[in-house]
Design a protein around this motif. Structure first.
Motif, PDB file in Angstrom:
ATOM      1  N   ILE A   1     -23.100 -20.640  -2.192  1.00 17.36           N
ATOM      2  CA  ILE A   1     -22.025 -21.228  -3.160  1.00 17.36           C
ATOM      3  C   ILE A   1     -22.507 -20.963  -4.442  1.00 17.36           C
ATOM      4  O   ILE A   1     -21.716 -20.848  -5.527  1.00 17.36           O
ATOM      5  N   GLU A   2     -23.788 -20.729  -4.671  1.00 12.83           N
ATOM      6  CA  GLU A   2     -24.439 -20.653  -6.086  1.00 12.83           C
ATOM      7  C   GLU A   2     -23.859 -19.487  -6.856  1.00 12.83           C
ATOM      8  O   GLU A   2     -23.901 -19.406  -7.849  1.00 12.83           O
ATOM      9  N   ASN A   3     -23.639 -18.506  -5.873  1.00 16.96           N
ATOM     10  CA  ASN A   3     -23.079 -17.326  -6.561  1.00 16.96           C
ATOM     11  C   ASN A   3     -21.747 -17.585  -7.269  1.00 16.96           C
ATOM     12  O   ASN A   3     -21.302 -17.050  -8.553  1.00 16.96           O
ATOM     13  N   SER A   4     -20.727 -18.305  -6.786  1.00 20.88           N
ATOM     14  CA  SER A   4     -19.534 -18.663  -7.450  1.00 20.88           C
ATOM     15  C   SER A   4     -20.003 -19.650  -8.559  1.00 20.88           C
ATOM     16  O   SER A   4     -19.062 -19.605  -9.808  1.00 20.88           O
ATOM     17  N   ILE A   5     -20.779 -20.625  -8.287  1.00 24.21           N
ATOM     18  CA  ILE A   5     -20.837 -21.642  -9.290  1.00 24.21           C
ATOM     19  C   ILE A   5     -21.588 -20.996 -10.841  1.00 24.21           C
ATOM     20  O   ILE A   5     -20.950 -21.018 -11.691  1.00 24.21           O
ATOM     21  N   ASN A   6     -22.488 -20.030 -10.395  1.00 25.28           N
ATOM     22  CA  ASN A   6     -23.269 -19.089 -11.759  1.00 25.28           C
ATOM     23  C   ASN A   6     -22.173 -18.432 -12.331  1.00 25.28           C
ATOM     24  O   ASN A   6     -22.068 -18.361 -13.551  1.00 25.28           O
ATOM     25  N   ILE A   7     -21.452 -17.645 -11.754  1.00 24.36           N
ATOM     26  CA  ILE A   7     -20.229 -16.735 -12.321  1.00 24.36           C
ATOM     27  C   ILE A   7     -19.283 -17.684 -13.077  1.00 24.36           C
ATOM     28  O   ILE A   7     -18.836 -17.402 -14.229  1.00 24.36           O
ATOM     29  N   TYR A   8     -19.007 -18.853 -12.540  1.00 23.48           N
ATOM     30  CA  TYR A   8     -17.973 -19.719 -13.075  1.00 23.48           C
ATOM     31  C   TYR A   8     -18.632 -20.289 -14.285  1.00 23.48           C
ATOM     32  O   TYR A   8     -17.774 -20.319 -15.243  1.00 23.48           O
TER      33      TYR A   8
END
Length: 241
Positions: A192-199
């Motif tokens: 989920i860090e992938n989505s958190i970082n791009i967000y």
């Protein structure tokens, strides 16, 4: 005195070697070359296309990119998840396009873009209402396609997708595309860090972005999204400026 002379001679010898090495190095680095080449790749991509009931009027185009489990040559696999699954018991008044990624390949943004152009030429597509969504590998593909051609899309819905380095760096490139992101907190396939970082990166210059985290979902955070008519209602309300 002898010792001094010996040291001196050795220093001169070392300096001479270093000088010659430096000359050789500089001469080598000064080489300037040029290459002209042409690389031709032939790509084939099959797809499923749902037609709206009335094709005489301009209609939206919804593009769905599947995950890695649906690669291959069996086109029915693209209907297992996403909008085509929803279409089995619901109506979508739009063109719905689901390409299939060949086995042993990954989504190619330029091939996908050419497919979109082809569909636009052959059908009555509203160019201001083209929507892009994808799950898992398709989420990754959707991010990359949106960054490659941000002028094309009226909305973006990536679900549980990996995010490459370029989108993280060029975050403001898609600042005008309304985005709905989804990810499962317990995802053990795509962190989920992938989505958190791009967000977090997008929030710096993006005013129309929403990120939903499902606390109880693993990698399949897409079923509840695509099964809900609200996501389609939201997408079709977005019109490219």
């Amino acid at each position: 005195m002898k010792s001094f002379k010996i040291v001196y001679v050795m220093k001169k010898y070392v300096l001479l070697v270093l000088f010659l090495f430096a000359q050789f190095t500089f001469s080598q680095s000064d080489i300037i070359g040029k290459i002209k080449t042409e690389i031709i790749q032939k790509k084939e991509l099959q797809y499923a296309l749902h037609l709206p009931e009335n094709t005489k009027e301009k209609k939206p185009l919804l593009i769905f990119l599947h995950g890695s489990g649906e690669k291959g040559t069996d086109i029915e696999l693209v209907k297992v998840h996403g909008p085509f699954k929803y279409l089995k018991s619901n109506e979508i008044d739009a063109f719905v396009l689901a390409p299939q990624c060949p086995e042993n390949e990954y989504w190619d943004s330029e091939v996908l873009y050419r497919l979109i152009i082809k569909i636009q030429k052959e059908y009555n597509v509203d160019a201001n209402r083209i929507y892009l969504t994808g799950l898992s590998m398709g989420g990754w593909g959707a991010w990359n396609l949106a960054f490659a051609h941000p002028e094309t899309f009226a909305a973006l819905v990536p679900i549980a997708g990996f995010v490459d380095r370029i989108p993280k760096v060029e975050n403001c490139k898609i600042k005008d595309i309304p985005i709905q992101m989804f990810h499962g907190l317990l995802d053990d396939v795509v962190n989920i860090e992938n989505s958190i970082n791009i967000y977090k990166s997008l929030k710096k210059c993006h005013s129309n972005i929403n990120f939903t985290i499902f606390d109880d979902a693993n990698h399949d955070s897409w079923s509840r999204v695509y099964d809900d008519p609200k996501i389609y209602e939201w997408m079709f309300q977005q019109i490219k400026k």
